[in-house]
Enzyme design. Sequence first.
Site, short mmCIF file in Angstrom:
data_model
loop_
_atom_site.label_atom_id
_atom_site.label_comp_id
_atom_site.label_asym_id
_atom_site.label_seq_id
_atom_site.Cartn_x
_atom_site.Cartn_y
_atom_site.Cartn_z
N THR A 220 -67.79 3.38 5.43
CA THR A 220 -68.33 2.13 5.12
C THR A 220 -69.95 2.74 5.30
O THR A 220 -69.70 3.63 5.98
CB THR A 220 -68.08 1.32 7.04
OG1 THR A 220 -68.19 1.63 7.82
CG2 THR A 220 -66.64 0.53 6.51
N TYR B 212 -72.74 -8.41 -13.56
CA TYR B 212 -71.03 -7.92 -13.85
C TYR B 212 -71.02 -7.17 -14.50
O TYR B 212 -71.73 -6.16 -15.58
CB TYR B 212 -70.45 -8.64 -14.48
CG TYR B 212 -69.71 -9.43 -13.64
CD1 TYR B 212 -68.57 -8.95 -12.83
CD2 TYR B 212 -69.52 -11.52 -13.78
CE1 TYR B 212 -68.43 -9.74 -11.87
CE2 TYR B 212 -68.48 -11.65 -12.83
CZ TYR B 212 -68.04 -11.24 -12.53
OH TYR B 212 -67.01 -12.09 -11.54
N LYS C 81 -72.17 1.20 9.52
CA LYS C 81 -72.13 1.26 10.95
C LYS C 81 -73.34 2.36 11.27
O LYS C 81 -74.90 2.21 11.32
CB LYS C 81 -70.67 1.98 11.34
CG LYS C 81 -69.79 1.00 11.13
CD LYS C 81 -68.56 0.42 11.14
CE LYS C 81 -67.60 0.23 11.40
NZ LYS C 81 -66.62 0.39 9.87
N GLU D 76 -68.22 -4.22 -14.23
CA GLU D 76 -67.50 -3.73 -14.33
C GLU D 76 -66.41 -2.28 -14.95
O GLU D 76 -67.58 -2.18 -16.26
CB GLU D 76 -65.43 -4.09 -15.27
CG GLU D 76 -65.38 -5.49 -13.49
CD GLU D 76 -66.10 -7.19 -13.92
OE1 GLU D 76 -66.88 -6.93 -14.40
OE2 GLU D 76 -64.77 -7.91 -14.15
N ARG E 95 -73.61 -3.55 4.35
CA ARG E 95 -72.05 -3.77 4.41
C ARG E 95 -71.36 -2.95 3.75
O ARG E 95 -71.41 -3.98 2.47
CB ARG E 95 -71.67 -5.42 4.79
CG ARG E 95 -70.50 -5.27 6.10
CD ARG E 95 -70.90 -6.95 6.44
NE ARG E 95 -71.56 -7.22 7.60
CZ ARG E 95 -70.98 -6.18 9.08
NH1 ARG E 95 -70.15 -5.84 8.74
NH2 ARG E 95 -71.79 -6.01 9.70
N ASP F 278 -61.04 9.06 7.64
CA ASP F 278 -61.92 8.02 7.30
C ASP F 278 -62.92 7.72 8.73
O ASP F 278 -62.87 8.10 9.77
CB ASP F 278 -60.93 7.06 7.83
CG ASP F 278 -61.75 5.24 8.58
OD1 ASP F 278 -62.90 5.04 8.30
OD2 ASP F 278 -60.91 3.87 8.03
#
Length: 417
Positions: free
Chosen positions: A224, A53, A227, A55, A233, A198
């Site tokens: 992203t 973790y 691609k 954060e 991903r 985008d």
Amino acid sequence: MYTHNLKDFDPEIAKYITLERQRQEDGLEMIPSENFVSPAVLQALGSILTNKYSEGYSGKRYYGGCENIDFVETLAIERAKQLFGAEHVNVQPLSGAPANIAVYSAIMEPGDTILGMDLGHGGHLTHGHPVTWMAKIFNFIRYKTTASGEIDYDNLRAMAKEHKPKVILVGYSAYSRDIDYAKVKTIADEIGAITMADIAHIAGLIAGGQMNNPVPLFDVVTTTTHKTLRGPRGGMIMCKKSLAKQIDKAVFPGFQGGPHEHNIAAKAVAFKEALAPEFKDYAAQIKKNAKILETEFKNRDYKICFGGTDNHLLLIDITPKGLTGKEAQHALDIAGITLNKNMIPDEPRSAMDPSGIRLGTPALTTRGMKENEMKIIASWIDKAIQNWQNETELQKIRAAVREFTKNFPLYPTLPTL
Ligand code: DSN
């Protein structure tokens, strides 16, 4: 502690991973948003970083023990900055939709207006399609392409002057032409709008120097990483320094909790790969391959939307050939060629059974396929379309595809489960 491996402990899941690997190896992957990551990316993705973790951001975390994580995330950020010429980068978005949503919340108030491309004309669901939650919060106005398939910049200017959007959004998921970012920036400046792009589909082509790069010009750019960029991903936001604080706050704590650091490590590895000189060759070959497909399909009288391609994909209205996009997708699935049904501009049919098919070259190019292979593949697609109701013919193509793919091994060094 743990002594079991996947195959022994969970043979069902192991079986489906093995079958999916075989499907990927034996078939021709032509969904333009898909690609094959390297074994190095897979190693980072499957690493023990998933246990942590973290954060917050490097140097400012809410948890202890983040000393290694901080280096991983900083490396990913620095590499992305270098790759795209970005002033500020956030690598924590879990994927493209969360990246877009975080940006909207960072730069707009509920009720604000944003001008984005219609989904049917190549836009994306998260660019304001009425089915999304974001469309309930913000006032999305949608522009379209012209009948000949170009972005109509004069109409964009007229719409911008009429609606006075806070944000002008470009960047598309089924559009095959390049974008004149400077023109869009000029229009945005005339009305004082924020510019957002985008680049999810074309990030790898931009990183490889094959398409215009909006990052130095635009206020904020989302993408992203899985691609054409050929990473894991995931999502990413790049922006001007002036927006850095509000973008970071919108991602965490605004929308997300703990970042997926195994995924961020894999992004860093992919960015290192994309910074290597050979990635430019890869990106150039993606485009060359798409151009060959364009020529091959034009020679066979296929109706190509937007008049052709400048990038990695083609959108084809398949209905003049006597079948729908759904029927074409199904027939090609049987033939071992994977692509997706897709809406065409001003689609007269439904999204579930539209007129178009969308296909692209990033994954085939990763396997080393070039111009000659594209010609063979185009002829198989054409044959499958002509014989879409003939299972025997489709199975014959499938057998040929299976033989053909053996010449382009996908993961020769990756151990089996
Ligand atoms: N699902 C992606 C695509 O296929 O283009 C976009 O989110």
